[in-house]
Design a protein around this motif. Structure first.
Motif, PDB file in Angstrom:
ATOM      1  N   GLN A  52      73.018  50.967 113.860  1.00 50.80           N
ATOM      2  CA  GLN A  52      71.899  51.135 114.777  1.00 50.80           C
ATOM      3  C   GLN A  52      71.855  49.952 115.740  1.00 50.80           C
ATOM      4  OE1 GLN A  52      69.858  53.757 115.040  1.00 50.80           O
ATOM      5  NE2 GLN A  52      71.038  54.796 113.440  1.00 50.80           N
TER       6      GLN A  52
ATOM      7  N   ALA B 238      77.798  45.249 106.850  1.00 52.39           N
ATOM      8  CA  ALA B 238      77.848  46.703 106.744  1.00 52.39           C
ATOM      9  C   ALA B 238      77.762  47.154 105.294  1.00 52.39           C
ATOM     10  CB  ALA B 238      79.141  47.220 107.383  1.00 52.39           C
TER      11      ALA B 238
ATOM     12  N   THR C 181      81.501  54.476 100.187  1.00 57.66           N
ATOM     13  CA  THR C 181      80.519  55.334  99.505  1.00 57.66           C
ATOM     14  C   THR C 181      80.826  56.807  99.680  1.00 57.66           C
ATOM     15  OG1 THR C 181      79.099  55.306 101.473  1.00 57.66           O
ATOM     16  CG2 THR C 181      78.706  53.614  99.794  1.00 57.66           C
ATOM     17  N   VAL C 182      81.825  57.155 100.485  1.00 55.28           N
ATOM     18  CA  VAL C 182      82.172  58.559 100.743  1.00 55.28           C
ATOM     19  C   VAL C 182      83.618  58.773 100.318  1.00 55.28           C
ATOM     20  CG1 VAL C 182      82.399  60.359 102.489  1.00 55.28           C
ATOM     21  CG2 VAL C 182      80.546  58.680 102.663  1.00 55.28           C
TER      22      VAL C 182
ATOM     23  N   LEU D 104      81.868  53.432 104.516  1.00 50.56           N
ATOM     24  CA  LEU D 104      82.098  54.789 104.011  1.00 50.56           C
ATOM     25  C   LEU D 104      83.446  54.924 103.303  1.00 50.56           C
ATOM     26  CD1 LEU D 104      80.839  56.771 107.157  1.00 50.56           C
ATOM     27  CD2 LEU D 104      79.512  55.918 105.199  1.00 50.56           C
TER      28      LEU D 104
ATOM     29  N   ALA E 217      76.782  50.902 104.765  1.00 53.04           N
ATOM     30  CA  ALA E 217      77.451  51.568 105.875  1.00 53.04           C
ATOM     31  C   ALA E 217      78.972  51.655 105.724  1.00 53.04           C
ATOM     32  CB  ALA E 217      77.124  50.840 107.177  1.00 53.04           C
TER      33      ALA E 217
ATOM     34  N   VAL F  25      84.535  52.137 113.028  1.00 48.54           N
ATOM     35  CA  VAL F  25      83.370  53.014 113.212  1.00 48.54           C
ATOM     36  C   VAL F  25      83.822  54.348 113.799  1.00 48.54           C
ATOM     37  CG1 VAL F  25      81.222  53.347 114.501  1.00 48.54           C
ATOM     38  CG2 VAL F  25      81.700  51.135 113.424  1.00 48.54           C
TER      39      VAL F  25
ATOM     40  N   ALA G   9      86.277  59.729 103.025  1.00 46.22           N
ATOM     41  CA  ALA G   9      86.373  58.911 104.236  1.00 46.22           C
ATOM     42  C   ALA G   9      87.735  58.223 104.274  1.00 46.22           C
ATOM     43  CB  ALA G   9      85.255  57.874 104.279  1.00 46.22           C
TER      44      ALA G   9
ATOM     45  N   GLY H 264      85.454  56.736 111.423  1.00 44.41           N
ATOM     46  CA  GLY H 264      84.659  57.222 110.307  1.00 44.41           C
ATOM     47  C   GLY H 264      84.778  56.408 109.043  1.00 44.41           C
TER      48      GLY H 264
ATOM     49  N   ILE I 193      83.357  53.309 108.837  1.00 45.53           N
ATOM     50  CA  ILE I 193      82.070  52.634 108.778  1.00 45.53           C
ATOM     51  C   ILE I 193      81.056  53.478 109.539  1.00 45.53           C
ATOM     52  CG2 ILE I 193      80.799  50.542 109.437  1.00 45.53           C
ATOM     53  CD1 ILE I 193      83.467  49.044 109.288  1.00 45.53           C
ATOM     54  N   ALA I 194      79.852  53.587 108.996  1.00 44.23           N
ATOM     55  CA  ALA I 194      78.797  54.343 109.669  1.00 44.23           C
ATOM     56  C   ALA I 194      78.403  53.649 110.965  1.00 44.23           C
ATOM     57  CB  ALA I 194      77.579  54.491 108.750  1.00 44.23           C
ATOM     58  N   THR I 195      78.034  54.429 111.967  1.00 46.98           N
ATOM     59  CA  THR I 195      77.631  53.869 113.250  1.00 46.98           C
ATOM     60  C   THR I 195      76.406  52.987 113.079  1.00 46.98           C
ATOM     61  OG1 THR I 195      78.452  55.841 114.379  1.00 46.98           O
ATOM     62  CG2 THR I 195      76.952  54.412 115.605  1.00 46.98           C
TER      63      THR I 195
END
Length: 356
Positions: A250, A61, A27-28, A68, A66, A241, A31, A244, A246-248
């Motif tokens: 939660q 993810a 999505t980025v 990226l 998530a 992760v 990245a 960068g 994959i987003a970290t």
């Protein structure tokens, strides 16, 4: 997860090969992009098992938004080798038609000539088309991992010195016990990718920050278990992760804070212990053992039943036993062990791979 299938025509009428490719779209835009393949040597399956569990985590993810960076995965990179069976055993390391290692003879091109890999494509053999297809996909990413395994082995990797020590995070994430710093002078897949990365601007670069090409050796050929595959998949997910991709998550597992502490040695420091005569192998030391010069490594029973029918194999230098053969009968000159030594083992090693 998007699934496509690349079809490669065979070299005889009515034959074709199918290569499934799994893609997760990021999505980025800026990245890091990732390419991961397994089973280029078709009979090396720990990487395929890792990918099975990794994709489960990546689908989660992706559903959470998530992912990226773009992730391209080829779970079984060599359908040609997978179809080669001789007397009931898969022959996945060498192409039976050309007798060439499937992980050799990849084209060496600068990154700017990536699209040239597909030029005159139909004039290439099936094996060469496979190699060019895999390399073309890999050169569209910044982080490239080729998942292999050894015979009997600790977890280790071949990483070009141009990517070290930045790549220590990968070694740490996958709990590697050693890193072999390659010289970038072979035509193996990982080194062909490294060749292009080091020449992305034309001139060869000694260091390439933000990029990585590595061959990951996931223990031994028989180490295909759900527990180890899941652990490796979690480690690789954590690496993505940290980089960068994959987003970290939660509450999810994070990359351990400690630095890689194992030996990272150039190939000149790898002692290839070979059988000086044919015979039955009796190993006295195992993979993962730290040894000193003079330690007894193995006994070769060359003339069973005779008083002088055995030969001792002793360590020439201190180091870590990284691999050993699973064969218990060896011919003269066969590899017995690889030992990661503290000092250079020989001055006349030709640049390139350690073995065929």
């Amino acid at each position: 997860m998007d699934v496509t299938e690349i079809t490669l025509a065979g070299d005889t009428p009515g034959l074709e090969w199918r290569l499934p490719v799994l893609r997760f779209t990021g999505t980025v835009a800026d990245a890091p992009k990732v390419y991961i393949q397994a089973a280029l040597h078709s009979n090396e399956l720990p990487g395929t098992a890792l990918i099975h569990f990794l994709c489960a985590r990546l689908r989660e993810a992706e559903a959470a938004g998530a992912v990226l960076g773009d992730i391209t995965i080829v779970p079984q990179a060599n359908p040609i080798g997978a179809a080669q069976a001789h007397f009931g055993e898969m022959q996945g390391r060498f192409d039976l038609a050309s007798r060439t290692n499937f992980n050799r003879d990849f084209p060496l091109v600068p990154l700017s000539e990536r699209d040239g890999l597909l030029k005159d494509f139909d004039q290439q053999t099936a094996v060469n088309r496979l190699k060019r297809t895999l390399l073309h996909m890999a050169l569209g990413a910044e982080l490239v991992l080729d998942l292999h395994c050894d015979d009997e082995s600790v977890q280790y990797a071949y990483i070009d010195e141009a990517f070290w020590p930045e790549a220590a995070d990968l070694a740490n994430a996958l709990s590697m016990e050693a890193v072999f710093l390659s010289d970038g002078e072979s035509t193996a897949f990982e080194e062909a990718v490294g060749y292009a990365f080091k020449r992305q601007g034309g001139e060869k670069q000694a260091s390439v920050p933000g990029r990585l090409a590595a061959t990951v050796e996931l223990r031994g050929r028989r180490d295909v278990y759900p527990e180890s595959a899941t652990k490796d998949a979690d480690g690789l997910f954590n690496f993505l992760v940290a980089r960068g991709v994959i987003a970290t998550p939660q509450g999810g597992p994070l990359l351990p804070a400690q630095a890689f502490s194992g030996p990272a040695v150039p190939l000149d420091n790898i002692e290839m212990v070979r059988a000086m005569e044919p015979g039955t192998v009796l190993f006295h030391r195992d993979i993962g053992d730290t040894i000193e010069a003079g330690d007894l490594l193995a006994t070769l029973v060359t003339r069973p039943g005779f008083a002088d029918g055995s030969i001792e194999v002793r360590a020439a230098q201190p180091g870590l036993i990284a691999t050993r053969t699973s064969d218990r009968f060896v011919r003269r000159g066969d590899d017995l062990m690889k030992i990661a030594c503290r000092e250079r083992t020989r001055a006349d090693r030709a640049p390139g791979t350690l073995e065929d």
